[in-house]
Design a protein around this motif. Structure first.
Motif, PDB file in Angstrom:
ATOM      1  N   VAL A   7      -2.243   3.990   2.713  1.00  0.00           N
ATOM      2  CA  VAL A   7      -0.862   4.487   1.698  1.00  0.00           C
ATOM      3  C   VAL A   7      -0.325   3.458   0.800  1.00  0.00           C
ATOM      4  O   VAL A   7      -0.077   2.350   1.073  1.00  0.00           O
ATOM      5  N   CYS A   8      -0.370   3.891  -0.393  1.00  0.00           N
ATOM      6  CA  CYS A   8      -0.040   3.082  -1.559  1.00  0.00           C
ATOM      7  C   CYS A   8       1.528   3.571  -1.929  1.00  0.00           C
ATOM      8  O   CYS A   8       2.062   4.633  -1.897  1.00  0.00           O
ATOM      9  N   ALA A   9       2.364   2.269  -2.156  1.00  0.00           N
ATOM     10  CA  ALA A   9       3.728   2.322  -2.635  1.00  0.00           C
ATOM     11  C   ALA A   9       4.120   1.586  -3.581  1.00  0.00           C
ATOM     12  O   ALA A   9       3.345   0.575  -3.666  1.00  0.00           O
ATOM     13  N   ASP A  10       5.046   1.884  -4.335  1.00  0.00           N
ATOM     14  CA  ASP A  10       5.593   1.059  -5.276  1.00  0.00           C
ATOM     15  C   ASP A  10       6.650  -0.171  -4.846  1.00  0.00           C
ATOM     16  O   ASP A  10       6.860  -0.061  -3.647  1.00  0.00           O
ATOM     17  N   SER A  11       6.439  -1.182  -5.607  1.00  0.00           N
ATOM     18  CA  SER A  11       7.187  -2.581  -5.126  1.00  0.00           C
ATOM     19  C   SER A  11       8.670  -2.466  -5.445  1.00  0.00           C
ATOM     20  O   SER A  11       9.468  -3.454  -5.111  1.00  0.00           O
ATOM     21  N   ASP A  12       9.319  -1.627  -6.260  1.00  0.00           N
ATOM     22  CA  ASP A  12      10.519  -1.236  -6.825  1.00  0.00           C
ATOM     23  C   ASP A  12      11.769  -0.762  -6.014  1.00  0.00           C
ATOM     24  O   ASP A  12      12.814  -0.496  -6.675  1.00  0.00           O
ATOM     25  N   GLY A  13      11.251  -0.606  -4.897  1.00  0.00           N
ATOM     26  CA  GLY A  13      12.193   0.295  -4.231  1.00  0.00           C
ATOM     27  C   GLY A  13      12.511   1.907  -4.434  1.00  0.00           C
ATOM     28  O   GLY A  13      13.269   2.490  -3.772  1.00  0.00           O
ATOM     29  N   GLN A  14      11.501   2.393  -5.202  1.00  0.00           N
ATOM     30  CA  GLN A  14      11.656   3.819  -5.524  1.00  0.00           C
ATOM     31  C   GLN A  14      11.266   4.523  -4.076  1.00  0.00           C
ATOM     32  O   GLN A  14      11.501   5.965  -4.082  1.00  0.00           O
ATOM     33  N   HIS A  15      10.380   4.098  -3.258  1.00  0.00           N
ATOM     34  CA  HIS A  15       9.900   4.652  -2.086  1.00  0.00           C
ATOM     35  C   HIS A  15      10.519   4.101  -0.828  1.00  0.00           C
ATOM     36  O   HIS A  15      10.181   3.195  -0.762  1.00  0.00           O
TER      37      HIS A  15
END
Length: 337
Positions: A85-93
């Motif tokens: 699972v890929c996720a962004d690092s900026d808190g959007q997910h």
């Protein structure tokens, strides 16, 4: 088990908060790719390593697409277990949405992509709302596939897809669009699961460059448009040349279309649809089958506009080309290359 992959460029404390919350779910390994953030961020990534994460580092910024491919290659070579699972690092997910994508993957019968799609409701930054609406519309028109959120960074994959993911062209934000554009060629189903839409400080943390990165995303479509324009000009010129020599509309349309189609096929195969694996032996018969179909459409529409509606041949030709442009792109993308 699940491996979480997080590409990060100049992140802040929200990355550490995300790591802590994900570890509470005990999903599996967390791999972080530092995409050239520099010495100022070294302490933050060292803290992530202290939390038990695998941290990979690019010496310079190579782009989100390359960061994802670095992570996929590492996961494959290290034989980390389970889905990715890929996720962004900026808190959007949000952590619970990441877990939802993981749960869907674990219950998926066949390999495919699971997208965490944002609803874009409430107070959404204008550039994010507008950008996704445009991309969604263009993607739907040119592929025949409806995806609500084509730009989401929350995506899940089966482990058997890692080799394919490493081969997709693109180093920056266009990589994620290329992934969706080529998924159907490999027979991968795309599933969407709606997630919470989170934008902090009007999405100031995003490294998306509206002009440069939008150009990269739309480049395949722009290249197809250029190829079609050049082929159309050739077809346009030859139509009037053959018509003046033969005074036979069908013969003129057929001869002009044949010549322009050979040119169009060569350009599209070499410069536009470069991500496919089909050989010339596979794509050529399909392309010219499409040419015959388009030729019939072309003649029928041209006859209707010119003979029935009594529109001058020049105007009729322009209307005809506009009418079949999107159909041609969609058919070549989906069936030919």
């Amino acid at each position: 088990m699940i491996t979480i992959l997080i590409p990060a460029y100049e992140p802040d404390e929200r990355l550490l908060d995300l790591i802590i919350k994900l570890q509470d779910y005990q999903l599996g390994s967390i791999v972080i790719v530092d995409d050239g953030s520099g010495p100022a961020y070294r302490g933050l990534f060292q803290t992530a390593e202290a939390f038990g994460c695998d941290v990979l580092t690019h010496s310079v910024n190579l782009g989100k697409g390359q960061a994802l491919k670095t992570g996929f290659k590492y996961i494959q070579e290290a034989r980390l277990p389970g889905y990715v699972v890929c996720a962004d690092s900026d808190g959007q997910h949000l952590p619970h949405d990441i877990k939802r994508i993981a749960d869907i993957l674990l219950n998926q019968p066949t390999p495919g992509i699971v997208l965490g799609s944002r609803r874009f409701s409430g107070k959404i930054p204008l550039r994010s709302r507008f950008g996704n609406s445009v991309t969604r519309g263009v993607f739907s028109l040119t592929t025949g596939t409806k995806i609500y959120d084509t730009q989401t960074g929350l995506r899940g994959f089966s482990p058997s897809m890692l080799g394919w993911l490493c081969q997709i062209p693109g180093d920056r934000f266009e990589y994620e669009m290329n992934m969706l554009l080529t998924a159907h060629k490999e027979g991968y189903k795309i599933t969407e699961e709606f997630i919470d839409t989170v934008y902090l400080d009007h999405n100031k943390s995003s490294h998306f460059r509206p002009l440069v990165d939008s150009f990269r995303i739309y480049l395949p479509i722009l290249m197809f448009s250029t190829s079609s324009l050049l082929s159309g000009l050739l077809d346009f010129t030859l139509l009037f040349l053959f018509q003046s020599l033969t005074h036979n509309l069908f013969l003129s349309v057929a001869a002009a279309r044949l010549c322009s189609s050979v040119f169009n096929y060569s350009v599209n195969r070499k410069y536009v649809f470069t991500g496919g694996k089909k050989s010339r032996l596979q794509s050529l018969p399909k392309y010219f089958s499409l040419v015959i179909l388009v030729l019939l459409f072309n003649y029928g529409l041209l006859y209707f506009y010119n003979e029935q509606l009594i529109i001058p041949l020049v105007a009729a030709k322009i209307l005809t080309e506009i009418s079949i442009f999107l159909f041609s792109y969609w058919a070549q993308r989906k069936f030919v290359y």
